[in-house]
Design an enzyme around this catalytic site. Structure first.
Site, short mmCIF file in Angstrom:
data_model
loop_
_atom_site.label_atom_id
_atom_site.label_comp_id
_atom_site.label_asym_id
_atom_site.label_seq_id
_atom_site.Cartn_x
_atom_site.Cartn_y
_atom_site.Cartn_z
CG HIS A 130 -1.89 -1.06 1.35
ND1 HIS A 130 -2.68 -1.44 0.30
CD2 HIS A 130 -2.26 -1.83 2.41
CE1 HIS A 130 -3.49 -2.42 0.70
NE2 HIS A 130 -3.24 -2.68 1.96
CB SER A 160 -14.55 0.35 1.11
OG SER A 160 -14.16 -0.97 1.39
#
Length: 315
Positions: A130, A160
């Site tokens: 990430h 989300s």
């Protein structure tokens, strides 16, 4: 449950258990001004991050949290093993080797010795991260390893990530959606600002070893998306094999088996998997604020155009 799955699930369940016992101030750590989950990412690991040696044949998936990371992790593993024509026993052996070396998901997770152990992996590596491109080890770009950049529309990503933050004990919860929205817009979340993430990766859109694909195009035509990914990495699969991978890695299929593949994490990781969930969360003012931010940061850029903001983020 076979040994390969059991080891991964035990690791993930231990992380959850440790997080539930951790003091609130220990849930987050910081590196170069960006927040990370303290039970997963240690300062010591970041200090030796540049010791990671990428290989030219590494398969690298770069994605901001809640962009479909676990989905594409499954896709890439299935495409690679199918193209290589591994038997079931060979696949299990590959997973067992990874487990024995304690090489668990995400480049930035785990102890600082993991990068030495990664050198010992005798098979093609699928690496997920990430991290912002400027935080990645220099060897990732110097090696010319191929990087698949997965992005998702900003508003669904925000929603989300909100539910993920509030459902997982490894991260501190937010009292309300409005409180969270302010943090999202200012990058006060783990792995920092999604806007910054997109702006920085946009600088690599012309790199020959980087390909961007969107969550939305994969949802709308998964088979076509998988063909693009296979071509990019040089995976040779038949039409039938592509279709089999698509069916095996559908959101529905992955959610149904999530307790076996991810333990207690499964219910948290796989929520709805739809496009447009943001419409039930954003106020008119929040819509306008994010629309302005997109115009300021990404309008007219290659990555911004690819994300089709007008189609997926306008009411």
């Amino acid at each position: 449950m076979d040994k390969s799955r059991k080891t991964v699930v035990e690791y993930l369940d231990k992380i959850l258990a440790d997080s539930e016992k951790a003091a609130p101030e220990d849930l987050l750590s910081s590196y170069k001004g960006i927040l990370y989950p303290g039970t997963l990412c240690s300062p010591e690991t970041f200090q030796v991050l540049d010791s990671f040696e990428a290989r030219s044949d590494d398969v690298i998936l770069a994605t901001y949290p809640k962009n479909g990371t676990n989905w594409l992790d499954q896709v890439l593993n299935d495409l690679e093993t199918t193209a290589a024509k591994y038997t079931e026993e060979e696949i299990k052996e590959r997973i067992n080797i990874t487990n024995e070396l304690s090489l668990f998901p995400r480049l930035e997770f785990g102890d600082p010795e993991k990068f030495k152990r990664m050198k010992e992996l005798p098979v093609r590596r699928i690496i997920i991260t990430h991290l912002l491109p400027q935080v990645l080890p220099k060897s990732v770009f110097n090696s010319m390893a191929k990087i698949l950049l997965l992005v998702r529309n900003l508003k669904d990503t925000a929603v989300s990530y909100f539910h993920f933050y509030n459902n997982i004990p490894t991260l501190p919860s937010f009292g309300s959606w409005d409180e969270y929205f302010t943090a999202f817009m200012h990058g006060k979340l783990c792995w920092g600002s999604y806007f910054d993430y997109l702006v920085e990766w946009n600088k690599h859109m012309d790199d020959e070893n980087v390909m961007a694909i969107t969550y939305e195009e994969l949802k709308e035509n998964q088979t076509l998306g998988l063909k693009k990914i296979a071509d990019f990495f040089g995976f040779s699969l038949s039409e039938e094999e592509i279709q089999t991978v698509a069916e095996k890695s559908s959101f529905k299929a992955m959610k149904e088996k999530s307790s076996k593949t991810h333990g207690a994490f499964g219910k948290i990781l796989f929520r709805k998997g739809i496009i447009g969930d943001w419409k039930d969360h954003f106020s008119e003012a929040q819509n306008k604020e994010m629309d302005r931010k997109f115009e300021e940061c990404l309008a007219g850029t290659k990555l911004g155009e690819k994300m089709k903001y007008g189609l997926y983020c306008k009411a």
